[in-house]
Enzyme design. Structure first.
Site, short mmCIF file in Angstrom:
data_model
loop_
_atom_site.label_atom_id
_atom_site.label_comp_id
_atom_site.label_asym_id
_atom_site.label_seq_id
_atom_site.Cartn_x
_atom_site.Cartn_y
_atom_site.Cartn_z
CD GLU A 112 -2.74 -1.31 2.49
OE1 GLU A 112 -2.77 -0.35 3.28
OE2 GLU A 112 -3.43 -2.32 2.63
CG HIS A 147 -5.85 0.15 5.07
ND1 HIS A 147 -4.70 -0.56 5.25
CD2 HIS A 147 -6.59 -0.10 6.19
CE1 HIS A 147 -4.72 -1.19 6.42
NE2 HIS A 147 -5.88 -0.92 7.00
N1 LIG Z 1 -9.32 -2.50 7.02
C1 LIG Z 1 -9.04 -1.89 8.16
O1 LIG Z 1 -8.88 -0.69 8.23
C2 LIG Z 1 -8.97 -2.72 9.43
C3 LIG Z 1 -9.43 -2.15 10.63
C4 LIG Z 1 -9.44 -2.94 11.79
C5 LIG Z 1 -8.95 -4.25 11.76
N2 LIG Z 1 -8.44 -4.73 10.57
C6 LIG Z 1 -7.91 -6.10 10.53
O2 LIG Z 1 -8.99 -7.00 10.69
C7 LIG Z 1 -8.52 -8.19 11.31
C8 LIG Z 1 -9.44 -8.59 12.46
O3 LIG Z 1 -9.48 -7.54 13.40
P1 LIG Z 1 -10.22 -7.76 14.81
O4 LIG Z 1 -10.28 -6.44 15.48
O5 LIG Z 1 -11.47 -8.55 14.61
O6 LIG Z 1 -9.14 -8.68 15.55
P2 LIG Z 1 -9.41 -9.71 16.74
O7 LIG Z 1 -8.09 -9.95 17.36
O8 LIG Z 1 -10.54 -9.26 17.59
O9 LIG Z 1 -9.89 -11.04 15.98
C9 LIG Z 1 -9.06 -11.81 15.16
C10 LIG Z 1 -9.55 -13.25 15.23
O10 LIG Z 1 -8.79 -14.03 14.30
C11 LIG Z 1 -8.63 -15.31 14.87
N3 LIG Z 1 -7.56 -16.04 14.22
C12 LIG Z 1 -6.22 -16.02 14.49
N4 LIG Z 1 -5.58 -16.87 13.66
C13 LIG Z 1 -6.53 -17.41 12.86
C14 LIG Z 1 -6.49 -18.37 11.80
N5 LIG Z 1 -5.33 -18.91 11.40
N6 LIG Z 1 -7.64 -18.68 11.17
C15 LIG Z 1 -8.81 -18.14 11.56
N7 LIG Z 1 -8.92 -17.25 12.58
C16 LIG Z 1 -7.78 -16.89 13.21
C17 LIG Z 1 -8.37 -15.03 16.36
O11 LIG Z 1 -8.67 -16.18 17.14
C18 LIG Z 1 -9.36 -13.89 16.61
O12 LIG Z 1 -10.59 -14.39 17.10
C19 LIG Z 1 -7.08 -7.92 11.68
O13 LIG Z 1 -6.24 -8.40 10.63
C20 LIG Z 1 -6.96 -6.43 11.66
O14 LIG Z 1 -5.65 -6.05 11.41
C21 LIG Z 1 -8.46 -4.01 9.43
#
Ligand SMILES: NC(=O)c1ccc[n+]([C@@H]2O[C@H](COP(=O)([O-])OP(=O)(O)OC[C@H]3O[C@@H](n4cnc5c(N)ncnc54)[C@H](O)[C@@H]3O)[C@@H](O)[C@H]2O)c1
Length: 315
Positions: free
Chosen positions: A262, A281
């Site tokens: 990005e 993003h």
């Molecule tokens: N697009 C954006 O601007 C933006 C904003 C917020 C979060 N995100 C991304 O979204 C994702 C999720 O965020 P969140 O706040 O829900 O995080 P979170 O930590 O609450 O949830 C992540 C989940 O993924 C699970 N996990 C870990 N390894 C895994 C695997 N191999 N297979 C399946 N599940 C697995 C964990 O057990 C957890 O429940 C993260 O990658 C975060 O970086 C992106």
């Protein structure tokens, strides 16, 4: 006095709360990658969002640093091992932007199902192509969620409101925890991939999850004609294979907010595919989410400097 550097643009509430708590706060959002290492040595606290990479090299210049606060979730922009080696605490705000990301996911799904972007573009170009864009309804379709944390759960809850059948795969949760969160638990990832009309990614990027949506998954495991949504992290997906599968019609479409590199390169194949919707993003870019994360990281840093705790650490 404890000095804190805010080095990315954040809702002003963060600086206001920190100053009201007696910290000396500097908002220096224009520092170049060359200037930041020069500056960082003067501060006990550093607040970042998602653009600044907190590397081992940067930390080596940050002799007074005690806390890095990430106003967001996902620690893939921070070298956590290097912070631990230096005794620096990392705080973040998981879940505070979950609703913003979840609404974007539903936006992608609705837009893909009803061809909103190509229909809009055609009409602006002077073409009333009513018969070119037959859509389908989300109700009755199956949504597979990979990762069922804060964002995955919220997506599931919104999707159920649209009448989707919601499946979730999350190896770190028990089936009972997933069912309590309102989705049907699937223990094998391949079963979820085969069942989803939509598959949406909500897991962290780590060495273990990098490339999870591989060429093999894209061409042989996902249901033919499925839609892939990625509002998590770009490195989870083989972008080249995804572009090929979309061009070939193996997949019907994709909604993508995050990319391996990005900003996206101007010649990236996603830019010329009509069945892809891409955004720069924007997942957490709502007024509400930005206020939530800015407030939360300030409160955690205040708590941490006062008591040595403050929580909020997330993978
Ligand atoms: N697009 C954006 O601007 C933006 C904003 C917020 C979060 N995100 C991304 O979204 C994702 C999720 O965020 P969140 O706040 O829900 O995080 P979170 O930590 O609450 O949830 C992540 C989940 O993924 C699970 N996990 C870990 N390894 C895994 C695997 N191999 N297979 C399946 N599940 C697995 C964990 O057990 C957890 O429940 C993260 O990658 C975060 O970086 C992106």
């Amino acid at each position: 006095m404890t000095r804190i550097l805010i080095c990315e643009k954040l809702d002003p509430i963060c600086a206001e709360l920190l100053r009201a708590a007696g910290f000396e706060v500097e908002e220096r959002t224009g520092l170049t990658p060359g200037q930041l290492p020069e500056a960082v040595g003067q501060y006990e606290g550093l607040v970042v969002r998602s653009a600044v990479k907190v590397t081992a090299e940067l930390l080596a210049r940050a002799g007074r640093l005690k806390v890095v606060g990430k106003a967001g979730s996902g620690l893939d922009t921070i070298d956590v091992a290097a912070t631990e080696a230096r005794g620096i605490t990392v705080l973040s705000t998981p879940g505070r932007n979950a609703n913003a990301v979840a609404e974007l996911v539903l936006g992608f799904m609705l837009a893909l199902a009803r061809h909103l972007v190509p229909a809009h573009n055609a009409l602006r170009a002077g073409r009333w192509e009513k018969s070119r864009f037959p859509g389908f309804e989300l109700a009755g379709k199956t949504l597979g969620l990979i990762g069922f944390g804060a964002v995955g759960r919220r997506v599931g809850s919104l999707a159920r409101g649209f009448g989707l059948d919601v499946l979730a795969y999350d190896p770190l949760l028990t089936a009972a925890e997933i069912e309590t969160g309102g989705a049907r638990a699937v223990s094998a990832l391949t079963d979820l991939l085969a069942a989803g009309d939509f598959v949406s990614l909500h897991l962290p990027l780590s060495p273990e999850t990098r490339g999870l949506i591989s060429r093999e998954v894209i061409f042989n495991r996902l249901k033919p004609g499925a839609f892939l949504i990625n509002c998590a992290r770009g490195g989870l997906v083989d972008e080249k294979a995804l572009a090929e599968a979309l061009a070939a019609g193996r997949l019907s479409g994709a909604g993508l907010d995050v990319f391996e590199n990005e900003p996206l390169a101007p010649d990236h194949p996603f830019l010329s595919l009509d069945n892809v919707i891409i955004t720069p993003h924007l997942g957490a870019s709502t007024a509400e989410a930005q206020t939530n994360v800015a407030r939360a990281i300030a409160e955690q840093m205040i708590e941490h400097f006062r008591t040595g705790s403050g929580g909020g650490r997330a993978a």
